[in-house]
Scaffold this motif. Sequence first.
Motif, PDB file in Angstrom:
ATOM      1  N   PRO A 294       0.811  -1.221   0.000  1.00  0.00           N
ATOM      2  CA  PRO A 294       0.000   0.000   0.000  1.00  0.00           C
ATOM      3  C   PRO A 294       0.844   1.272   0.000  1.00  0.00           C
ATOM      4  CG  PRO A 294      -0.795  -1.561   1.651  1.00  0.00           C
ATOM      5  CD  PRO A 294       0.519  -2.066   1.179  1.00  0.00           C
ATOM      6  N   LEU A 295       1.923   1.240   0.763  1.00  0.00           N
ATOM      7  CA  LEU A 295       2.764   2.438   0.855  1.00  0.00           C
ATOM      8  C   LEU A 295       3.534   2.679  -0.439  1.00  0.00           C
ATOM      9  CD1 LEU A 295       4.080   1.931   4.501  1.00  0.00           C
ATOM     10  CD2 LEU A 295       2.199   3.378   3.722  1.00  0.00           C
ATOM     11  N   LEU A 296       4.076   1.608  -1.019  1.00  0.00           N
ATOM     12  CA  LEU A 296       4.807   1.765  -2.278  1.00  0.00           C
ATOM     13  C   LEU A 296       3.870   2.161  -3.413  1.00  0.00           C
ATOM     14  CD1 LEU A 296       7.300  -1.244  -2.108  1.00  0.00           C
ATOM     15  CD2 LEU A 296       7.744   1.165  -1.607  1.00  0.00           C
ATOM     16  N   ALA A 297       2.656   1.601  -3.407  1.00  0.00           N
ATOM     17  CA  ALA A 297       1.686   1.997  -4.427  1.00  0.00           C
ATOM     18  C   ALA A 297       1.324   3.475  -4.275  1.00  0.00           C
ATOM     19  CB  ALA A 297       0.429   1.132  -4.316  1.00  0.00           C
ATOM     20  N   SER A 298       1.195   3.930  -3.039  1.00  0.00           N
ATOM     21  CA  SER A 298       0.905   5.340  -2.795  1.00  0.00           C
ATOM     22  C   SER A 298       2.056   6.222  -3.250  1.00  0.00           C
ATOM     23  CB  SER A 298       0.634   5.569  -1.306  1.00  0.00           C
ATOM     24  OG  SER A 298      -0.463   4.796  -0.867  1.00  0.00           O
ATOM     25  N   ILE A 299       3.288   5.771  -2.987  1.00  0.00           N
ATOM     26  CA  ILE A 299       4.467   6.529  -3.419  1.00  0.00           C
ATOM     27  C   ILE A 299       4.505   6.628  -4.940  1.00  0.00           C
ATOM     28  CG2 ILE A 299       6.994   6.459  -3.545  1.00  0.00           C
ATOM     29  CD1 ILE A 299       6.949   5.280  -0.705  1.00  0.00           C
ATOM     30  N   ALA A 300       4.206   5.506  -5.613  1.00  0.00           N
ATOM     31  CA  ALA A 300       4.197   5.516  -7.085  1.00  0.00           C
ATOM     32  C   ALA A 300       3.100   6.436  -7.617  1.00  0.00           C
ATOM     33  CB  ALA A 300       3.996   4.096  -7.607  1.00  0.00           C
ATOM     34  N   ASN A 301       1.935   6.397  -7.001  1.00  0.00           N
ATOM     35  CA  ASN A 301       0.830   7.264  -7.417  1.00  0.00           C
ATOM     36  C   ASN A 301       1.204   8.722  -7.226  1.00  0.00           C
ATOM     37  OD1 ASN A 301      -1.675   8.361  -8.042  1.00  0.00           O
ATOM     38  ND2 ASN A 301      -2.816   6.840  -6.898  1.00  0.00           N
ATOM     39  N   ALA A 302       1.806   9.038  -6.095  1.00  0.00           N
ATOM     40  CA  ALA A 302       2.245  10.419  -5.847  1.00  0.00           C
ATOM     41  C   ALA A 302       3.291  10.841  -6.872  1.00  0.00           C
ATOM     42  CB  ALA A 302       2.797  10.540  -4.426  1.00  0.00           C
ATOM     43  N   GLY A 303       4.198   9.922  -7.218  1.00  0.00           N
ATOM     44  CA  GLY A 303       5.225  10.246  -8.199  1.00  0.00           C
ATOM     45  C   GLY A 303       4.648  10.612  -9.553  1.00  0.00           C
ATOM     46  N   ARG A 304       3.547   9.943  -9.950  1.00  0.00           N
ATOM     47  CA  ARG A 304       2.900  10.286 -11.212  1.00  0.00           C
ATOM     48  C   ARG A 304       2.335  11.693 -11.190  1.00  0.00           C
ATOM     49  NH1 ARG A 304       0.188   4.961 -11.345  1.00  0.00           N
ATOM     50  NH2 ARG A 304      -1.719   6.079 -10.776  1.00  0.00           N
ATOM     51  N   HIS A 305       2.082  12.219 -10.007  1.00  0.00           N
ATOM     52  CA  HIS A 305       1.509  13.563  -9.877  1.00  0.00           C
ATOM     53  C   HIS A 305       2.551  14.589  -9.429  1.00  0.00           C
ATOM     54  CE1 HIS A 305      -2.111  11.001  -9.797  1.00  0.00           C
ATOM     55  NE2 HIS A 305      -2.709  12.049 -10.345  1.00  0.00           N
ATOM     56  N   GLY A 306       3.815  14.276  -9.642  1.00  0.00           N
ATOM     57  CA  GLY A 306       4.874  15.250  -9.388  1.00  0.00           C
ATOM     58  C   GLY A 306       5.272  15.390  -7.936  1.00  0.00           C
ATOM     59  N   VAL A 307       5.105  14.345  -7.131  1.00  0.00           N
ATOM     60  CA  VAL A 307       5.480  14.397  -5.719  1.00  0.00           C
ATOM     61  C   VAL A 307       6.411  13.230  -5.422  1.00  0.00           C
ATOM     62  CG1 VAL A 307       4.681  14.378  -3.333  1.00  0.00           C
ATOM     63  CG2 VAL A 307       3.289  15.468  -5.099  1.00  0.00           C
ATOM     64  N   LEU A 308       7.585  13.540  -4.876  1.00  0.00           N
ATOM     65  CA  LEU A 308       8.560  12.514  -4.515  1.00  0.00           C
ATOM     66  C   LEU A 308       8.487  12.274  -3.013  1.00  0.00           C
ATOM     67  CD1 LEU A 308      11.050  10.699  -4.956  1.00  0.00           C
ATOM     68  CD2 LEU A 308      12.470  12.741  -4.691  1.00  0.00           C
ATOM     69  N   VAL A 309       8.050  11.079  -2.632  1.00  0.00           N
ATOM     70  CA  VAL A 309       8.042  10.672  -1.226  1.00  0.00           C
ATOM     71  C   VAL A 309       9.246   9.765  -1.028  1.00  0.00           C
ATOM     72  CG1 VAL A 309       6.739   9.570   0.627  1.00  0.00           C
ATOM     73  CG2 VAL A 309       5.528  10.819  -1.176  1.00  0.00           C
ATOM     74  N   LYS A 310      10.132  10.135  -0.113  1.00  0.00           N
ATOM     75  CA  LYS A 310      11.431   9.476  -0.043  1.00  0.00           C
ATOM     76  C   LYS A 310      11.415   8.108   0.630  1.00  0.00           C
ATOM     77  CE  LYS A 310      14.116  13.752  -0.061  1.00  0.00           C
ATOM     78  NZ  LYS A 310      15.116  14.554   0.661  1.00  0.00           N
ATOM     79  N   SER A 311      10.382   7.818   1.404  1.00  0.00           N
ATOM     80  CA  SER A 311      10.367   6.529   2.090  1.00  0.00           C
ATOM     81  C   SER A 311       8.945   6.121   2.411  1.00  0.00           C
ATOM     82  CB  SER A 311      11.183   6.596   3.389  1.00  0.00           C
ATOM     83  OG  SER A 311      10.528   7.418   4.340  1.00  0.00           O
ATOM     84  N   ALA A 312       8.770   4.813   2.623  1.00  0.00           N
ATOM     85  CA  ALA A 312       7.462   4.316   3.027  1.00  0.00           C
ATOM     86  C   ALA A 312       7.097   4.848   4.412  1.00  0.00           C
ATOM     87  CB  ALA A 312       7.470   2.786   3.026  1.00  0.00           C
ATOM     88  N   ALA A 313       8.108   5.027   5.278  1.00  0.00           N
ATOM     89  CA  ALA A 313       7.836   5.559   6.614  1.00  0.00           C
ATOM     90  C   ALA A 313       7.262   6.970   6.534  1.00  0.00           C
ATOM     91  CB  ALA A 313       9.117   5.557   7.446  1.00  0.00           C
ATOM     92  N   ALA A 314       7.794   7.772   5.613  1.00  0.00           N
ATOM     93  CA  ALA A 314       7.283   9.136   5.451  1.00  0.00           C
ATOM     94  C   ALA A 314       5.853   9.127   4.932  1.00  0.00           C
ATOM     95  CB  ALA A 314       8.188   9.920   4.499  1.00  0.00           C
TER      96      ALA A 314
END
Length: 619
Positions: A294-314
């Motif tokens: 769930p966290l990695l999928a959320s990170i990937a989704n955010a990345g498609r919208h121009g947001v870089l989340v550096k870790s699953a913990a964040a």
Amino acid sequence: MPPPPFWRAGLQLAEVRWATSALALFLAGWFFQSVAAPVAVWWTAYLACYLIGGWKPALSGVRAAFQDKTLDVDLLMIVAAVAAASIGQVFDGALLIVIFATSGALEVVVTQRTADSVNSLLDLAPEQAGLVAADGTVRVVETKDLEPGQRILIRPGERIGADGTVIDGVSEVDQQAVTGEFAPVVRRTGDEVLSGTVNGTGALVVEVTRPASESVVARIVALVDEASGTTAKTQLFIEKVEQAYSFGVVVATLLVLLVPMVLFEQSFADALLRAIVFMIVASPCAVVLSTMPPLLASIANAGRHGVLVKSAAAMEAMARTSVVAFDKTGTLTEGVPEVVGVTTESTWTESAVIAKAAAVEAYSEHPLGRAIAHAAVAACVGSPAAVDFQAMPGRGVTGVVDGRRVTVERADEGSATTGTVVVVRVDGERAGTITLVDRVRPGAATVVREMRALAPHGVLLLTGDNESAARSVADETGIADVHAGLLPEDKAVIVSDLGRRGEHVLLVGDGVNDAPALAVAGTGVAMGRRGSDLAIDTADVVVVRDDLSAVSCLVRLSTRAHRYVVANLCIAAAVIAVLVGWDLVATLPLPLAVAGHEGSTVIVALNGARLLRRSAWRS
């Protein structure tokens, strides 16, 4: 001494290469296994994955066991991976290896990039300064050797080498990197100046008030380092849990092996098989995979919208946000001055006032001057060439346009309540005024309103700019709690105090001056387009396209991911409990154990993958 840059770059590259190679070999083994290639082919690929991706955690685990007398999850995962391979389940073990190798590489890269950015911050302060002797002569000295009471000469365009007080001269100083003020500020006798800020067109004589080790820039570095250390301490609880779990699984596995042989006279082969099955089904692989998809999928989704989340913990932490704090300049605002109004006197027209001012400001490097020149171009107002241009330190500029003396100078600071006002005079007579502001980002008020709904304990504005400018932006965006005139350490203190009171603070900023607060915040979010390198590397999240609305979308996405994680953990825990109980009470067939273990993994992975959908971003 920190390792040289080329050594750190080599270490980062090696970590990435190990992790990438392990992933490639795992995928190759999975492909060959899927197409029913000879067993030797895909086993060779998996075992190579073991070797390349597992040697480092294995070494770390062995050192911890023998040197520190502790058991950690690294060693448990390696043992579980080897055990899985020993009974033919090499796929499970290789998957564990890839997860650990990838997470280790990401940790090294992020940690070293942040350290490099902190060290590079010291470059803001010049290495040398002009020391003024008692007889008035000036000699070059190292800024690190400056002592309080000494006097230094700051020439036009130079960076100021120490914190101090102006004792002679007038100039405008660009302090945006340290305080966040969008326009240079006038500094004259009696005013304080800060190390690392940039002098304008005037010369200043400054009396040093702090040694280099206590300057604002040095304190920013110290605060970021201290915050990083504090953040690391919060991981001690997790490490204790890992230690206890690892020790528990090892002890339980030994009991599962020995008790049947001693009490029930079971054969060693049967007991060993039961113990291996137990270690596989009890391993935290399913729990890790329950949390990460769930966290990695959320990170990937955010990345498609121009947001870089550096870790699953964040990503997970944002769901706990209770207070949101915004920086002003470059975050809620565009970060550059813009002409918003022109007043005229007598027979002068707005276009004529802009044209005269732009003609003189065309020779100026001042941000206000560039904004006026840009406004003239945007309004298609022709600006004739100026001659006899002169800069007036701390005041403005002057020149001759069409045979008439044009002067553009800043009005008294108390004359404006919502921006910066400059007065345009022609041959000494007032022709008009031009008002410039740091314009609020489109949609900023909407984002603040959304964040107020998501953060139960409110929204703050933290800025180094003056009270008047801060209140203007706060009123326009709907923020009631305003803290203005803050130095970097002041922002960090406010955020730290909130954290000690149990608040999870999400801070959004962009500048060097925001870095200490970003480091101590529960979640630090940096604006990426104009953000400083230190802010970007210190933050947990980077909004690459400077789309402020992405922050509220991200918090909502994190909340959904948290719900998915809880659901997945319940599923994984239930499956582990059933399989472990089955293995202990009866005989759990190996194929059924693998099917149950892998089946739960597939279920939680597919559940987490639902967050990849585009609809999850705005919902």
